[in-house]
Structures are given as structure tokens and as C-alpha cells.
Write a protein that holds these residues in place. Structure first.
Motif, mmCIF file in Angstrom:
data_model
loop_
_atom_site.group_PDB
_atom_site.id
_atom_site.type_symbol
_atom_site.label_atom_id
_atom_site.label_comp_id
_atom_site.label_asym_id
_atom_site.label_seq_id
_atom_site.Cartn_x
_atom_site.Cartn_y
_atom_site.Cartn_z
ATOM 1 N N ARG A 184 0.751 -1.232 0.085
ATOM 2 C CA ARG A 184 0.012 0.079 -0.061
ATOM 3 C C ARG A 184 0.905 1.084 -0.152
ATOM 4 O O ARG A 184 1.966 1.254 0.626
ATOM 5 N N TRP A 185 0.465 2.273 -0.685
ATOM 6 C CA TRP A 185 1.185 3.461 -0.848
ATOM 7 C C TRP A 185 1.145 4.558 0.411
ATOM 8 O O TRP A 185 -0.144 4.863 1.032
ATOM 9 N N ASP A 186 2.002 4.922 1.100
ATOM 10 C CA ASP A 186 1.726 5.819 2.255
ATOM 11 C C ASP A 186 2.303 7.368 1.941
ATOM 12 O O ASP A 186 2.778 8.035 2.515
ATOM 13 N N ASN A 187 2.351 7.662 0.444
ATOM 14 C CA ASN A 187 2.872 9.134 0.074
ATOM 15 C C ASN A 187 4.279 9.194 -0.352
ATOM 16 O O ASN A 187 4.779 10.055 -0.949
ATOM 17 N N THR A 188 4.980 8.291 0.270
ATOM 18 C CA THR A 188 6.240 8.105 -0.116
ATOM 19 C C THR A 188 6.971 6.821 -0.652
ATOM 20 O O THR A 188 7.841 6.872 -1.516
ATOM 21 N N ARG A 189 6.237 5.794 -0.275
ATOM 22 C CA ARG A 189 6.843 4.240 -0.826
ATOM 23 C C ARG A 189 5.728 3.236 -0.450
ATOM 24 O O ARG A 189 4.741 3.692 0.352
ATOM 25 N N CYS A 190 5.968 2.174 -1.118
ATOM 26 C CA CYS A 190 4.832 1.095 -0.842
ATOM 27 C C CYS A 190 5.255 0.231 0.423
ATOM 28 O O CYS A 190 6.581 0.050 0.579
ATOM 29 N N GLU A 191 4.379 0.063 1.318
ATOM 30 C CA GLU A 191 4.609 -0.729 2.480
ATOM 31 C C GLU A 191 3.421 -1.711 2.348
ATOM 32 O O GLU A 191 2.368 -1.931 1.892
ATOM 33 N N TYR A 192 4.039 -2.892 3.124
ATOM 34 C CA TYR A 192 3.301 -4.183 3.217
ATOM 35 C C TYR A 192 2.840 -4.273 4.655
ATOM 36 O O TYR A 192 3.371 -3.879 5.621
ATOM 37 N N TYR A 193 2.012 -5.152 4.755
ATOM 38 C CA TYR A 193 0.984 -5.377 6.096
ATOM 39 C C TYR A 193 2.069 -6.418 6.967
ATOM 40 O O TYR A 193 2.360 -7.542 6.544
ATOM 41 N N SER A 194 2.276 -5.887 8.197
ATOM 42 C CA SER A 194 3.361 -6.677 8.880
ATOM 43 C C SER A 194 2.949 -7.235 10.068
ATOM 44 O O SER A 194 3.510 -7.952 11.099
ATOM 45 N N ASP A 195 1.373 -7.357 10.258
ATOM 46 C CA ASP A 195 0.822 -7.988 11.640
ATOM 47 C C ASP A 195 1.490 -7.563 12.929
ATOM 48 O O ASP A 195 1.898 -8.191 13.653
ATOM 49 N N GLY A 196 1.414 -6.077 12.961
ATOM 50 C CA GLY A 196 1.879 -5.585 14.183
ATOM 51 C C GLY A 196 3.302 -5.485 14.199
ATOM 52 O O GLY A 196 3.974 -5.656 15.495
ATOM 53 N N HIS A 197 3.905 -5.732 13.093
ATOM 54 C CA HIS A 197 5.512 -5.712 13.257
ATOM 55 C C HIS A 197 5.587 -7.029 13.704
ATOM 56 O O HIS A 197 6.948 -7.274 14.126
ATOM 57 N N ASN A 198 4.995 -8.171 13.608
ATOM 58 C CA ASN A 198 5.312 -9.402 13.641
ATOM 59 C C ASN A 198 5.805 -10.062 12.445
ATOM 60 O O ASN A 198 5.015 -10.254 11.663
ATOM 61 N N PHE A 199 7.081 -10.213 12.342
ATOM 62 C CA PHE A 199 7.498 -11.007 10.932
ATOM 63 C C PHE A 199 7.532 -12.371 10.842
ATOM 64 O O PHE A 199 8.188 -12.917 9.826
ATOM 65 N N GLN A 200 7.205 -13.116 11.748
ATOM 66 C CA GLN A 200 7.109 -14.364 11.635
ATOM 67 C C GLN A 200 6.176 -14.811 10.879
ATOM 68 O O GLN A 200 4.795 -14.664 11.077
ATOM 69 N N PRO A 201 6.161 -15.668 9.311
ATOM 70 C CA PRO A 201 5.034 -15.767 8.403
ATOM 71 C C PRO A 201 4.037 -16.636 9.058
ATOM 72 O O PRO A 201 4.440 -17.714 9.658
ATOM 73 N N LYS A 202 2.976 -16.625 8.910
ATOM 74 C CA LYS A 202 2.115 -17.426 9.422
ATOM 75 C C LYS A 202 0.719 -17.437 8.497
ATOM 76 O O LYS A 202 0.713 -16.526 7.674
ATOM 77 N N VAL A 203 -0.189 -18.582 8.400
ATOM 78 C CA VAL A 203 -1.258 -18.597 7.564
ATOM 79 C C VAL A 203 -2.762 -18.542 8.431
ATOM 80 O O VAL A 203 -2.642 -19.554 9.335
ATOM 81 N N ARG A 204 -3.706 -17.896 8.208
ATOM 82 C CA ARG A 204 -4.907 -18.121 8.771
ATOM 83 C C ARG A 204 -5.861 -18.688 7.806
ATOM 84 O O ARG A 204 -5.959 -18.415 6.613
ATOM 85 N N ILE A 205 -6.195 -19.842 8.157
ATOM 86 C CA ILE A 205 -7.262 -20.745 7.333
ATOM 87 C C ILE A 205 -8.521 -20.660 7.703
ATOM 88 O O ILE A 205 -8.958 -20.608 8.824
ATOM 89 N N VAL A 206 -9.428 -20.537 6.845
ATOM 90 C CA VAL A 206 -10.675 -20.214 7.063
ATOM 91 C C VAL A 206 -11.631 -21.344 6.220
ATOM 92 O O VAL A 206 -11.461 -21.395 4.673
ATOM 93 N N MET A 207 -12.234 -22.165 6.581
ATOM 94 C CA MET A 207 -12.676 -23.357 5.631
ATOM 95 C C MET A 207 -14.176 -23.599 6.254
ATOM 96 O O MET A 207 -14.482 -23.843 7.552
ATOM 97 N N GLU A 208 -14.962 -23.687 5.456
ATOM 98 C CA GLU A 208 -16.121 -24.515 5.491
ATOM 99 C C GLU A 208 -16.387 -25.670 4.505
ATOM 100 O O GLU A 208 -16.324 -25.578 3.436
ATOM 101 N N ALA A 209 -17.345 -26.533 5.360
ATOM 102 C CA ALA A 209 -17.593 -27.910 4.660
ATOM 103 C C ALA A 209 -18.990 -28.376 4.815
ATOM 104 O O ALA A 209 -19.457 -27.876 6.071
ATOM 105 N N ARG A 210 -19.408 -28.976 4.065
ATOM 106 C CA ARG A 210 -20.671 -29.732 4.115
ATOM 107 C C ARG A 210 -20.711 -31.074 3.487
ATOM 108 O O ARG A 210 -20.006 -31.542 2.637
ATOM 109 N N GLY A 211 -21.649 -32.031 4.149
ATOM 110 C CA GLY A 211 -21.808 -33.347 3.832
ATOM 111 C C GLY A 211 -22.220 -33.312 2.415
ATOM 112 O O GLY A 211 -23.075 -32.364 2.152
#
Length: 243
Positions: A184-211
């Protein structure tokens, strides 16, 4: 003799109206009883279906989690899956994006094999290949009796914090959308979302299933959400263009 004949004449049977009322009551009671039985049977089958889905989804999520923990996020797959210098095919991983990807791209623990988990119609498929351009031999890892109705992956941080940003020309482009999608542009450069400056990569999984077996009222439903973190050991954050 006279008394016997008199008593017999005074005996009365059921009228037609009484027969109709009795038949109606009997039919109503029978209908209610059958309906209760069918409803109870459907509820029991739906509970059993939900339990089966829960067991199956536990296996599916564990299969994904194991690859995430032992491997790493393949950020390059989202940044430029077709090696397009203009990032025309980039996938936006930023939390403010309109949608979440339904494909999870990983590198295995050796760092040499590229792993994909992807939703195909209503099935979760798995692929491992030696490079990003090789064709995938997809394997279906969901049982036939389960249909996945929703699958989303939210990857945090939204860009690789351990990659050298000097090679990404999009970091100096305004706006960055269409170049580096996850920034995202902050008027000077592009910045990425860092999860509160937490740099350990993680994955949030959202799943819905049905019989997918039996009548609709007998098909169980399950919603699942979990976060899995990689076990990458990284000390220095190279890409410091974070928000």
C-alpha cells in the motif's frame, strides 16, 4: 321376549360424522408421529454427518499445517506466478484486498519443492512439483462425502520480510496497485502489512464444509478457522518497508 326386543332396538351405532371425526383424529396422530420420527432420524443423521466432517477436516487441516510448519511461504508465487515483469498476475495478500486467495503456495522444508493447496470447485487438492512452471499432478485430499463450500488463506505478513526489496521496482511506484499488489502507498513508498510488526510468517485458514451424501436436511455443516505459523528461523528483517 318383549323386553329383549326392546333393548335391542334401543342400541345405537356410530354415525357417519363420528366415523369421519375418528378417522381424522387417527390420521392426524399418525402423521404427527411419522413426522417426529422422520425429523428425529434426520437430526441424528445430520449429527453423524457433522462428526464425520469434523474428523475429515481435522485431517485436512493437519496436512496443511504440517507443510506450513516445516516449510515456508512461497511469496514469489503470489507476487509474480507467471514471471511477468509487470506483475500483471500478482495476487493481493494485503488484508484490505477485496478477496482472499483460495490457493496456498509453499516451499517444502528442503526449499527445493513447490507445494500447492488449492480449492477446485468443492474439493481441496494438493500438488508438489520441482519448480513453479511444471504441470501439477493434483491429488484430491478431501473425502467424497465432504464438499468444501468456502476456503480462504490469509497470509501474514503480506510480503516477504526476508527478501531484498531493492529488486522490487514497484516499491518506488505510485500507486503500487497493479505493480506489487500486496503493498500500500503511504505517499512516499509502498509498504506491506506486517501483522503488528510481527515478521514470523503465518497462515490463517478459514474453511467451511458440508456433507454431500443424503438429503439436504441430513447433511452436516462445519466452519473452521485456525492460524498456523511457520518455523522459519530468521533473525534480520531485510525488507523494512512495512506499515
Amino acid at each position: 321376549m318383549f323386553r329383549f326386543v326392546e333393548l335391542k332396538k334401543n342400541q345405537k351405532g356410530m354415525t357417519l360424522m363420528e366415523l369421519i371425526v375418528a378417522a381424522g383424529i387417527f390420521t392426524t396422530v399418525t402423521f404427527i408421529a411419522v413426522n417426529l420420527f422422520v425429523t428425529a432420524s434426520g437430526v441424528q443423521k445430520r449429527i453423524a454427518s457433522t462428526q464425520r466432517i469434523q474428523e475429515d477436516m481435522r485431517y485436512v487441516v493437519e496436512a496443511i499445517a504440517q507443510q506450513v510448519r516445516l516449510g515456508s511461504i512461497d511469496y514469489a508465487y503470489y507476487q509474480d506466478p507467471n514471471v511477468d515483469a509487470n506483475y500483471a498476475d500478482a495476487v493481493d495478500l494485503h488484508p484490505s484486498a477485496a478477496s482472499r486467495p483460495s490457493t496456498l503456495a509453499l516451499l517444502d522444508q528442503s526449499g527445493t519443492n513447490f507445494v500447492l493447496f488449492s480449492l477446485d470447485v468443492d474439493k481441496l487438492k494438493y500438488c508438489s512439483r520441482p519448480d513453479r512452471t511444471s504441470a501439477c499432478a493434483w491429488l484430491d485430499i478431501t473425502p467424497e462425502q465432504v464438499s468444501i463450500t468456502r476456503l480462504e488463506f490469509m497470509i501474514m505478513p503480506s510480503a516477504d520480510p526476508f527478501a531484498n526489496p531493492s529488486s522490487l521496482a514497484c516499491l518506488t511506484v505510485n500507486p503500487c496497485a497493479g505493480q506489487c499488489q500486496s503493498y500500500r502507498w503511504d505517499n512516499t513508498r509502498c509498504e506491506y502489512y506486517s501483522d503488528g510488526h510481527n515478521f514470523q510468517p503465518k497462515v490463517r485458514i478459514v474453511m467451511e464444509a458440508r456433507g454431500s451424501i443424503g438429503q439436504p436436511r441430513e447433511q452436516g455443516n462445519l466452519s473452521l478457522e485456525t492460524i498456523v505459523s511457520t518455523r522459519q528461523v530468521q533473525v534480520n528483517v531485510i525488507n523494512t518497508n512495512y506499515d
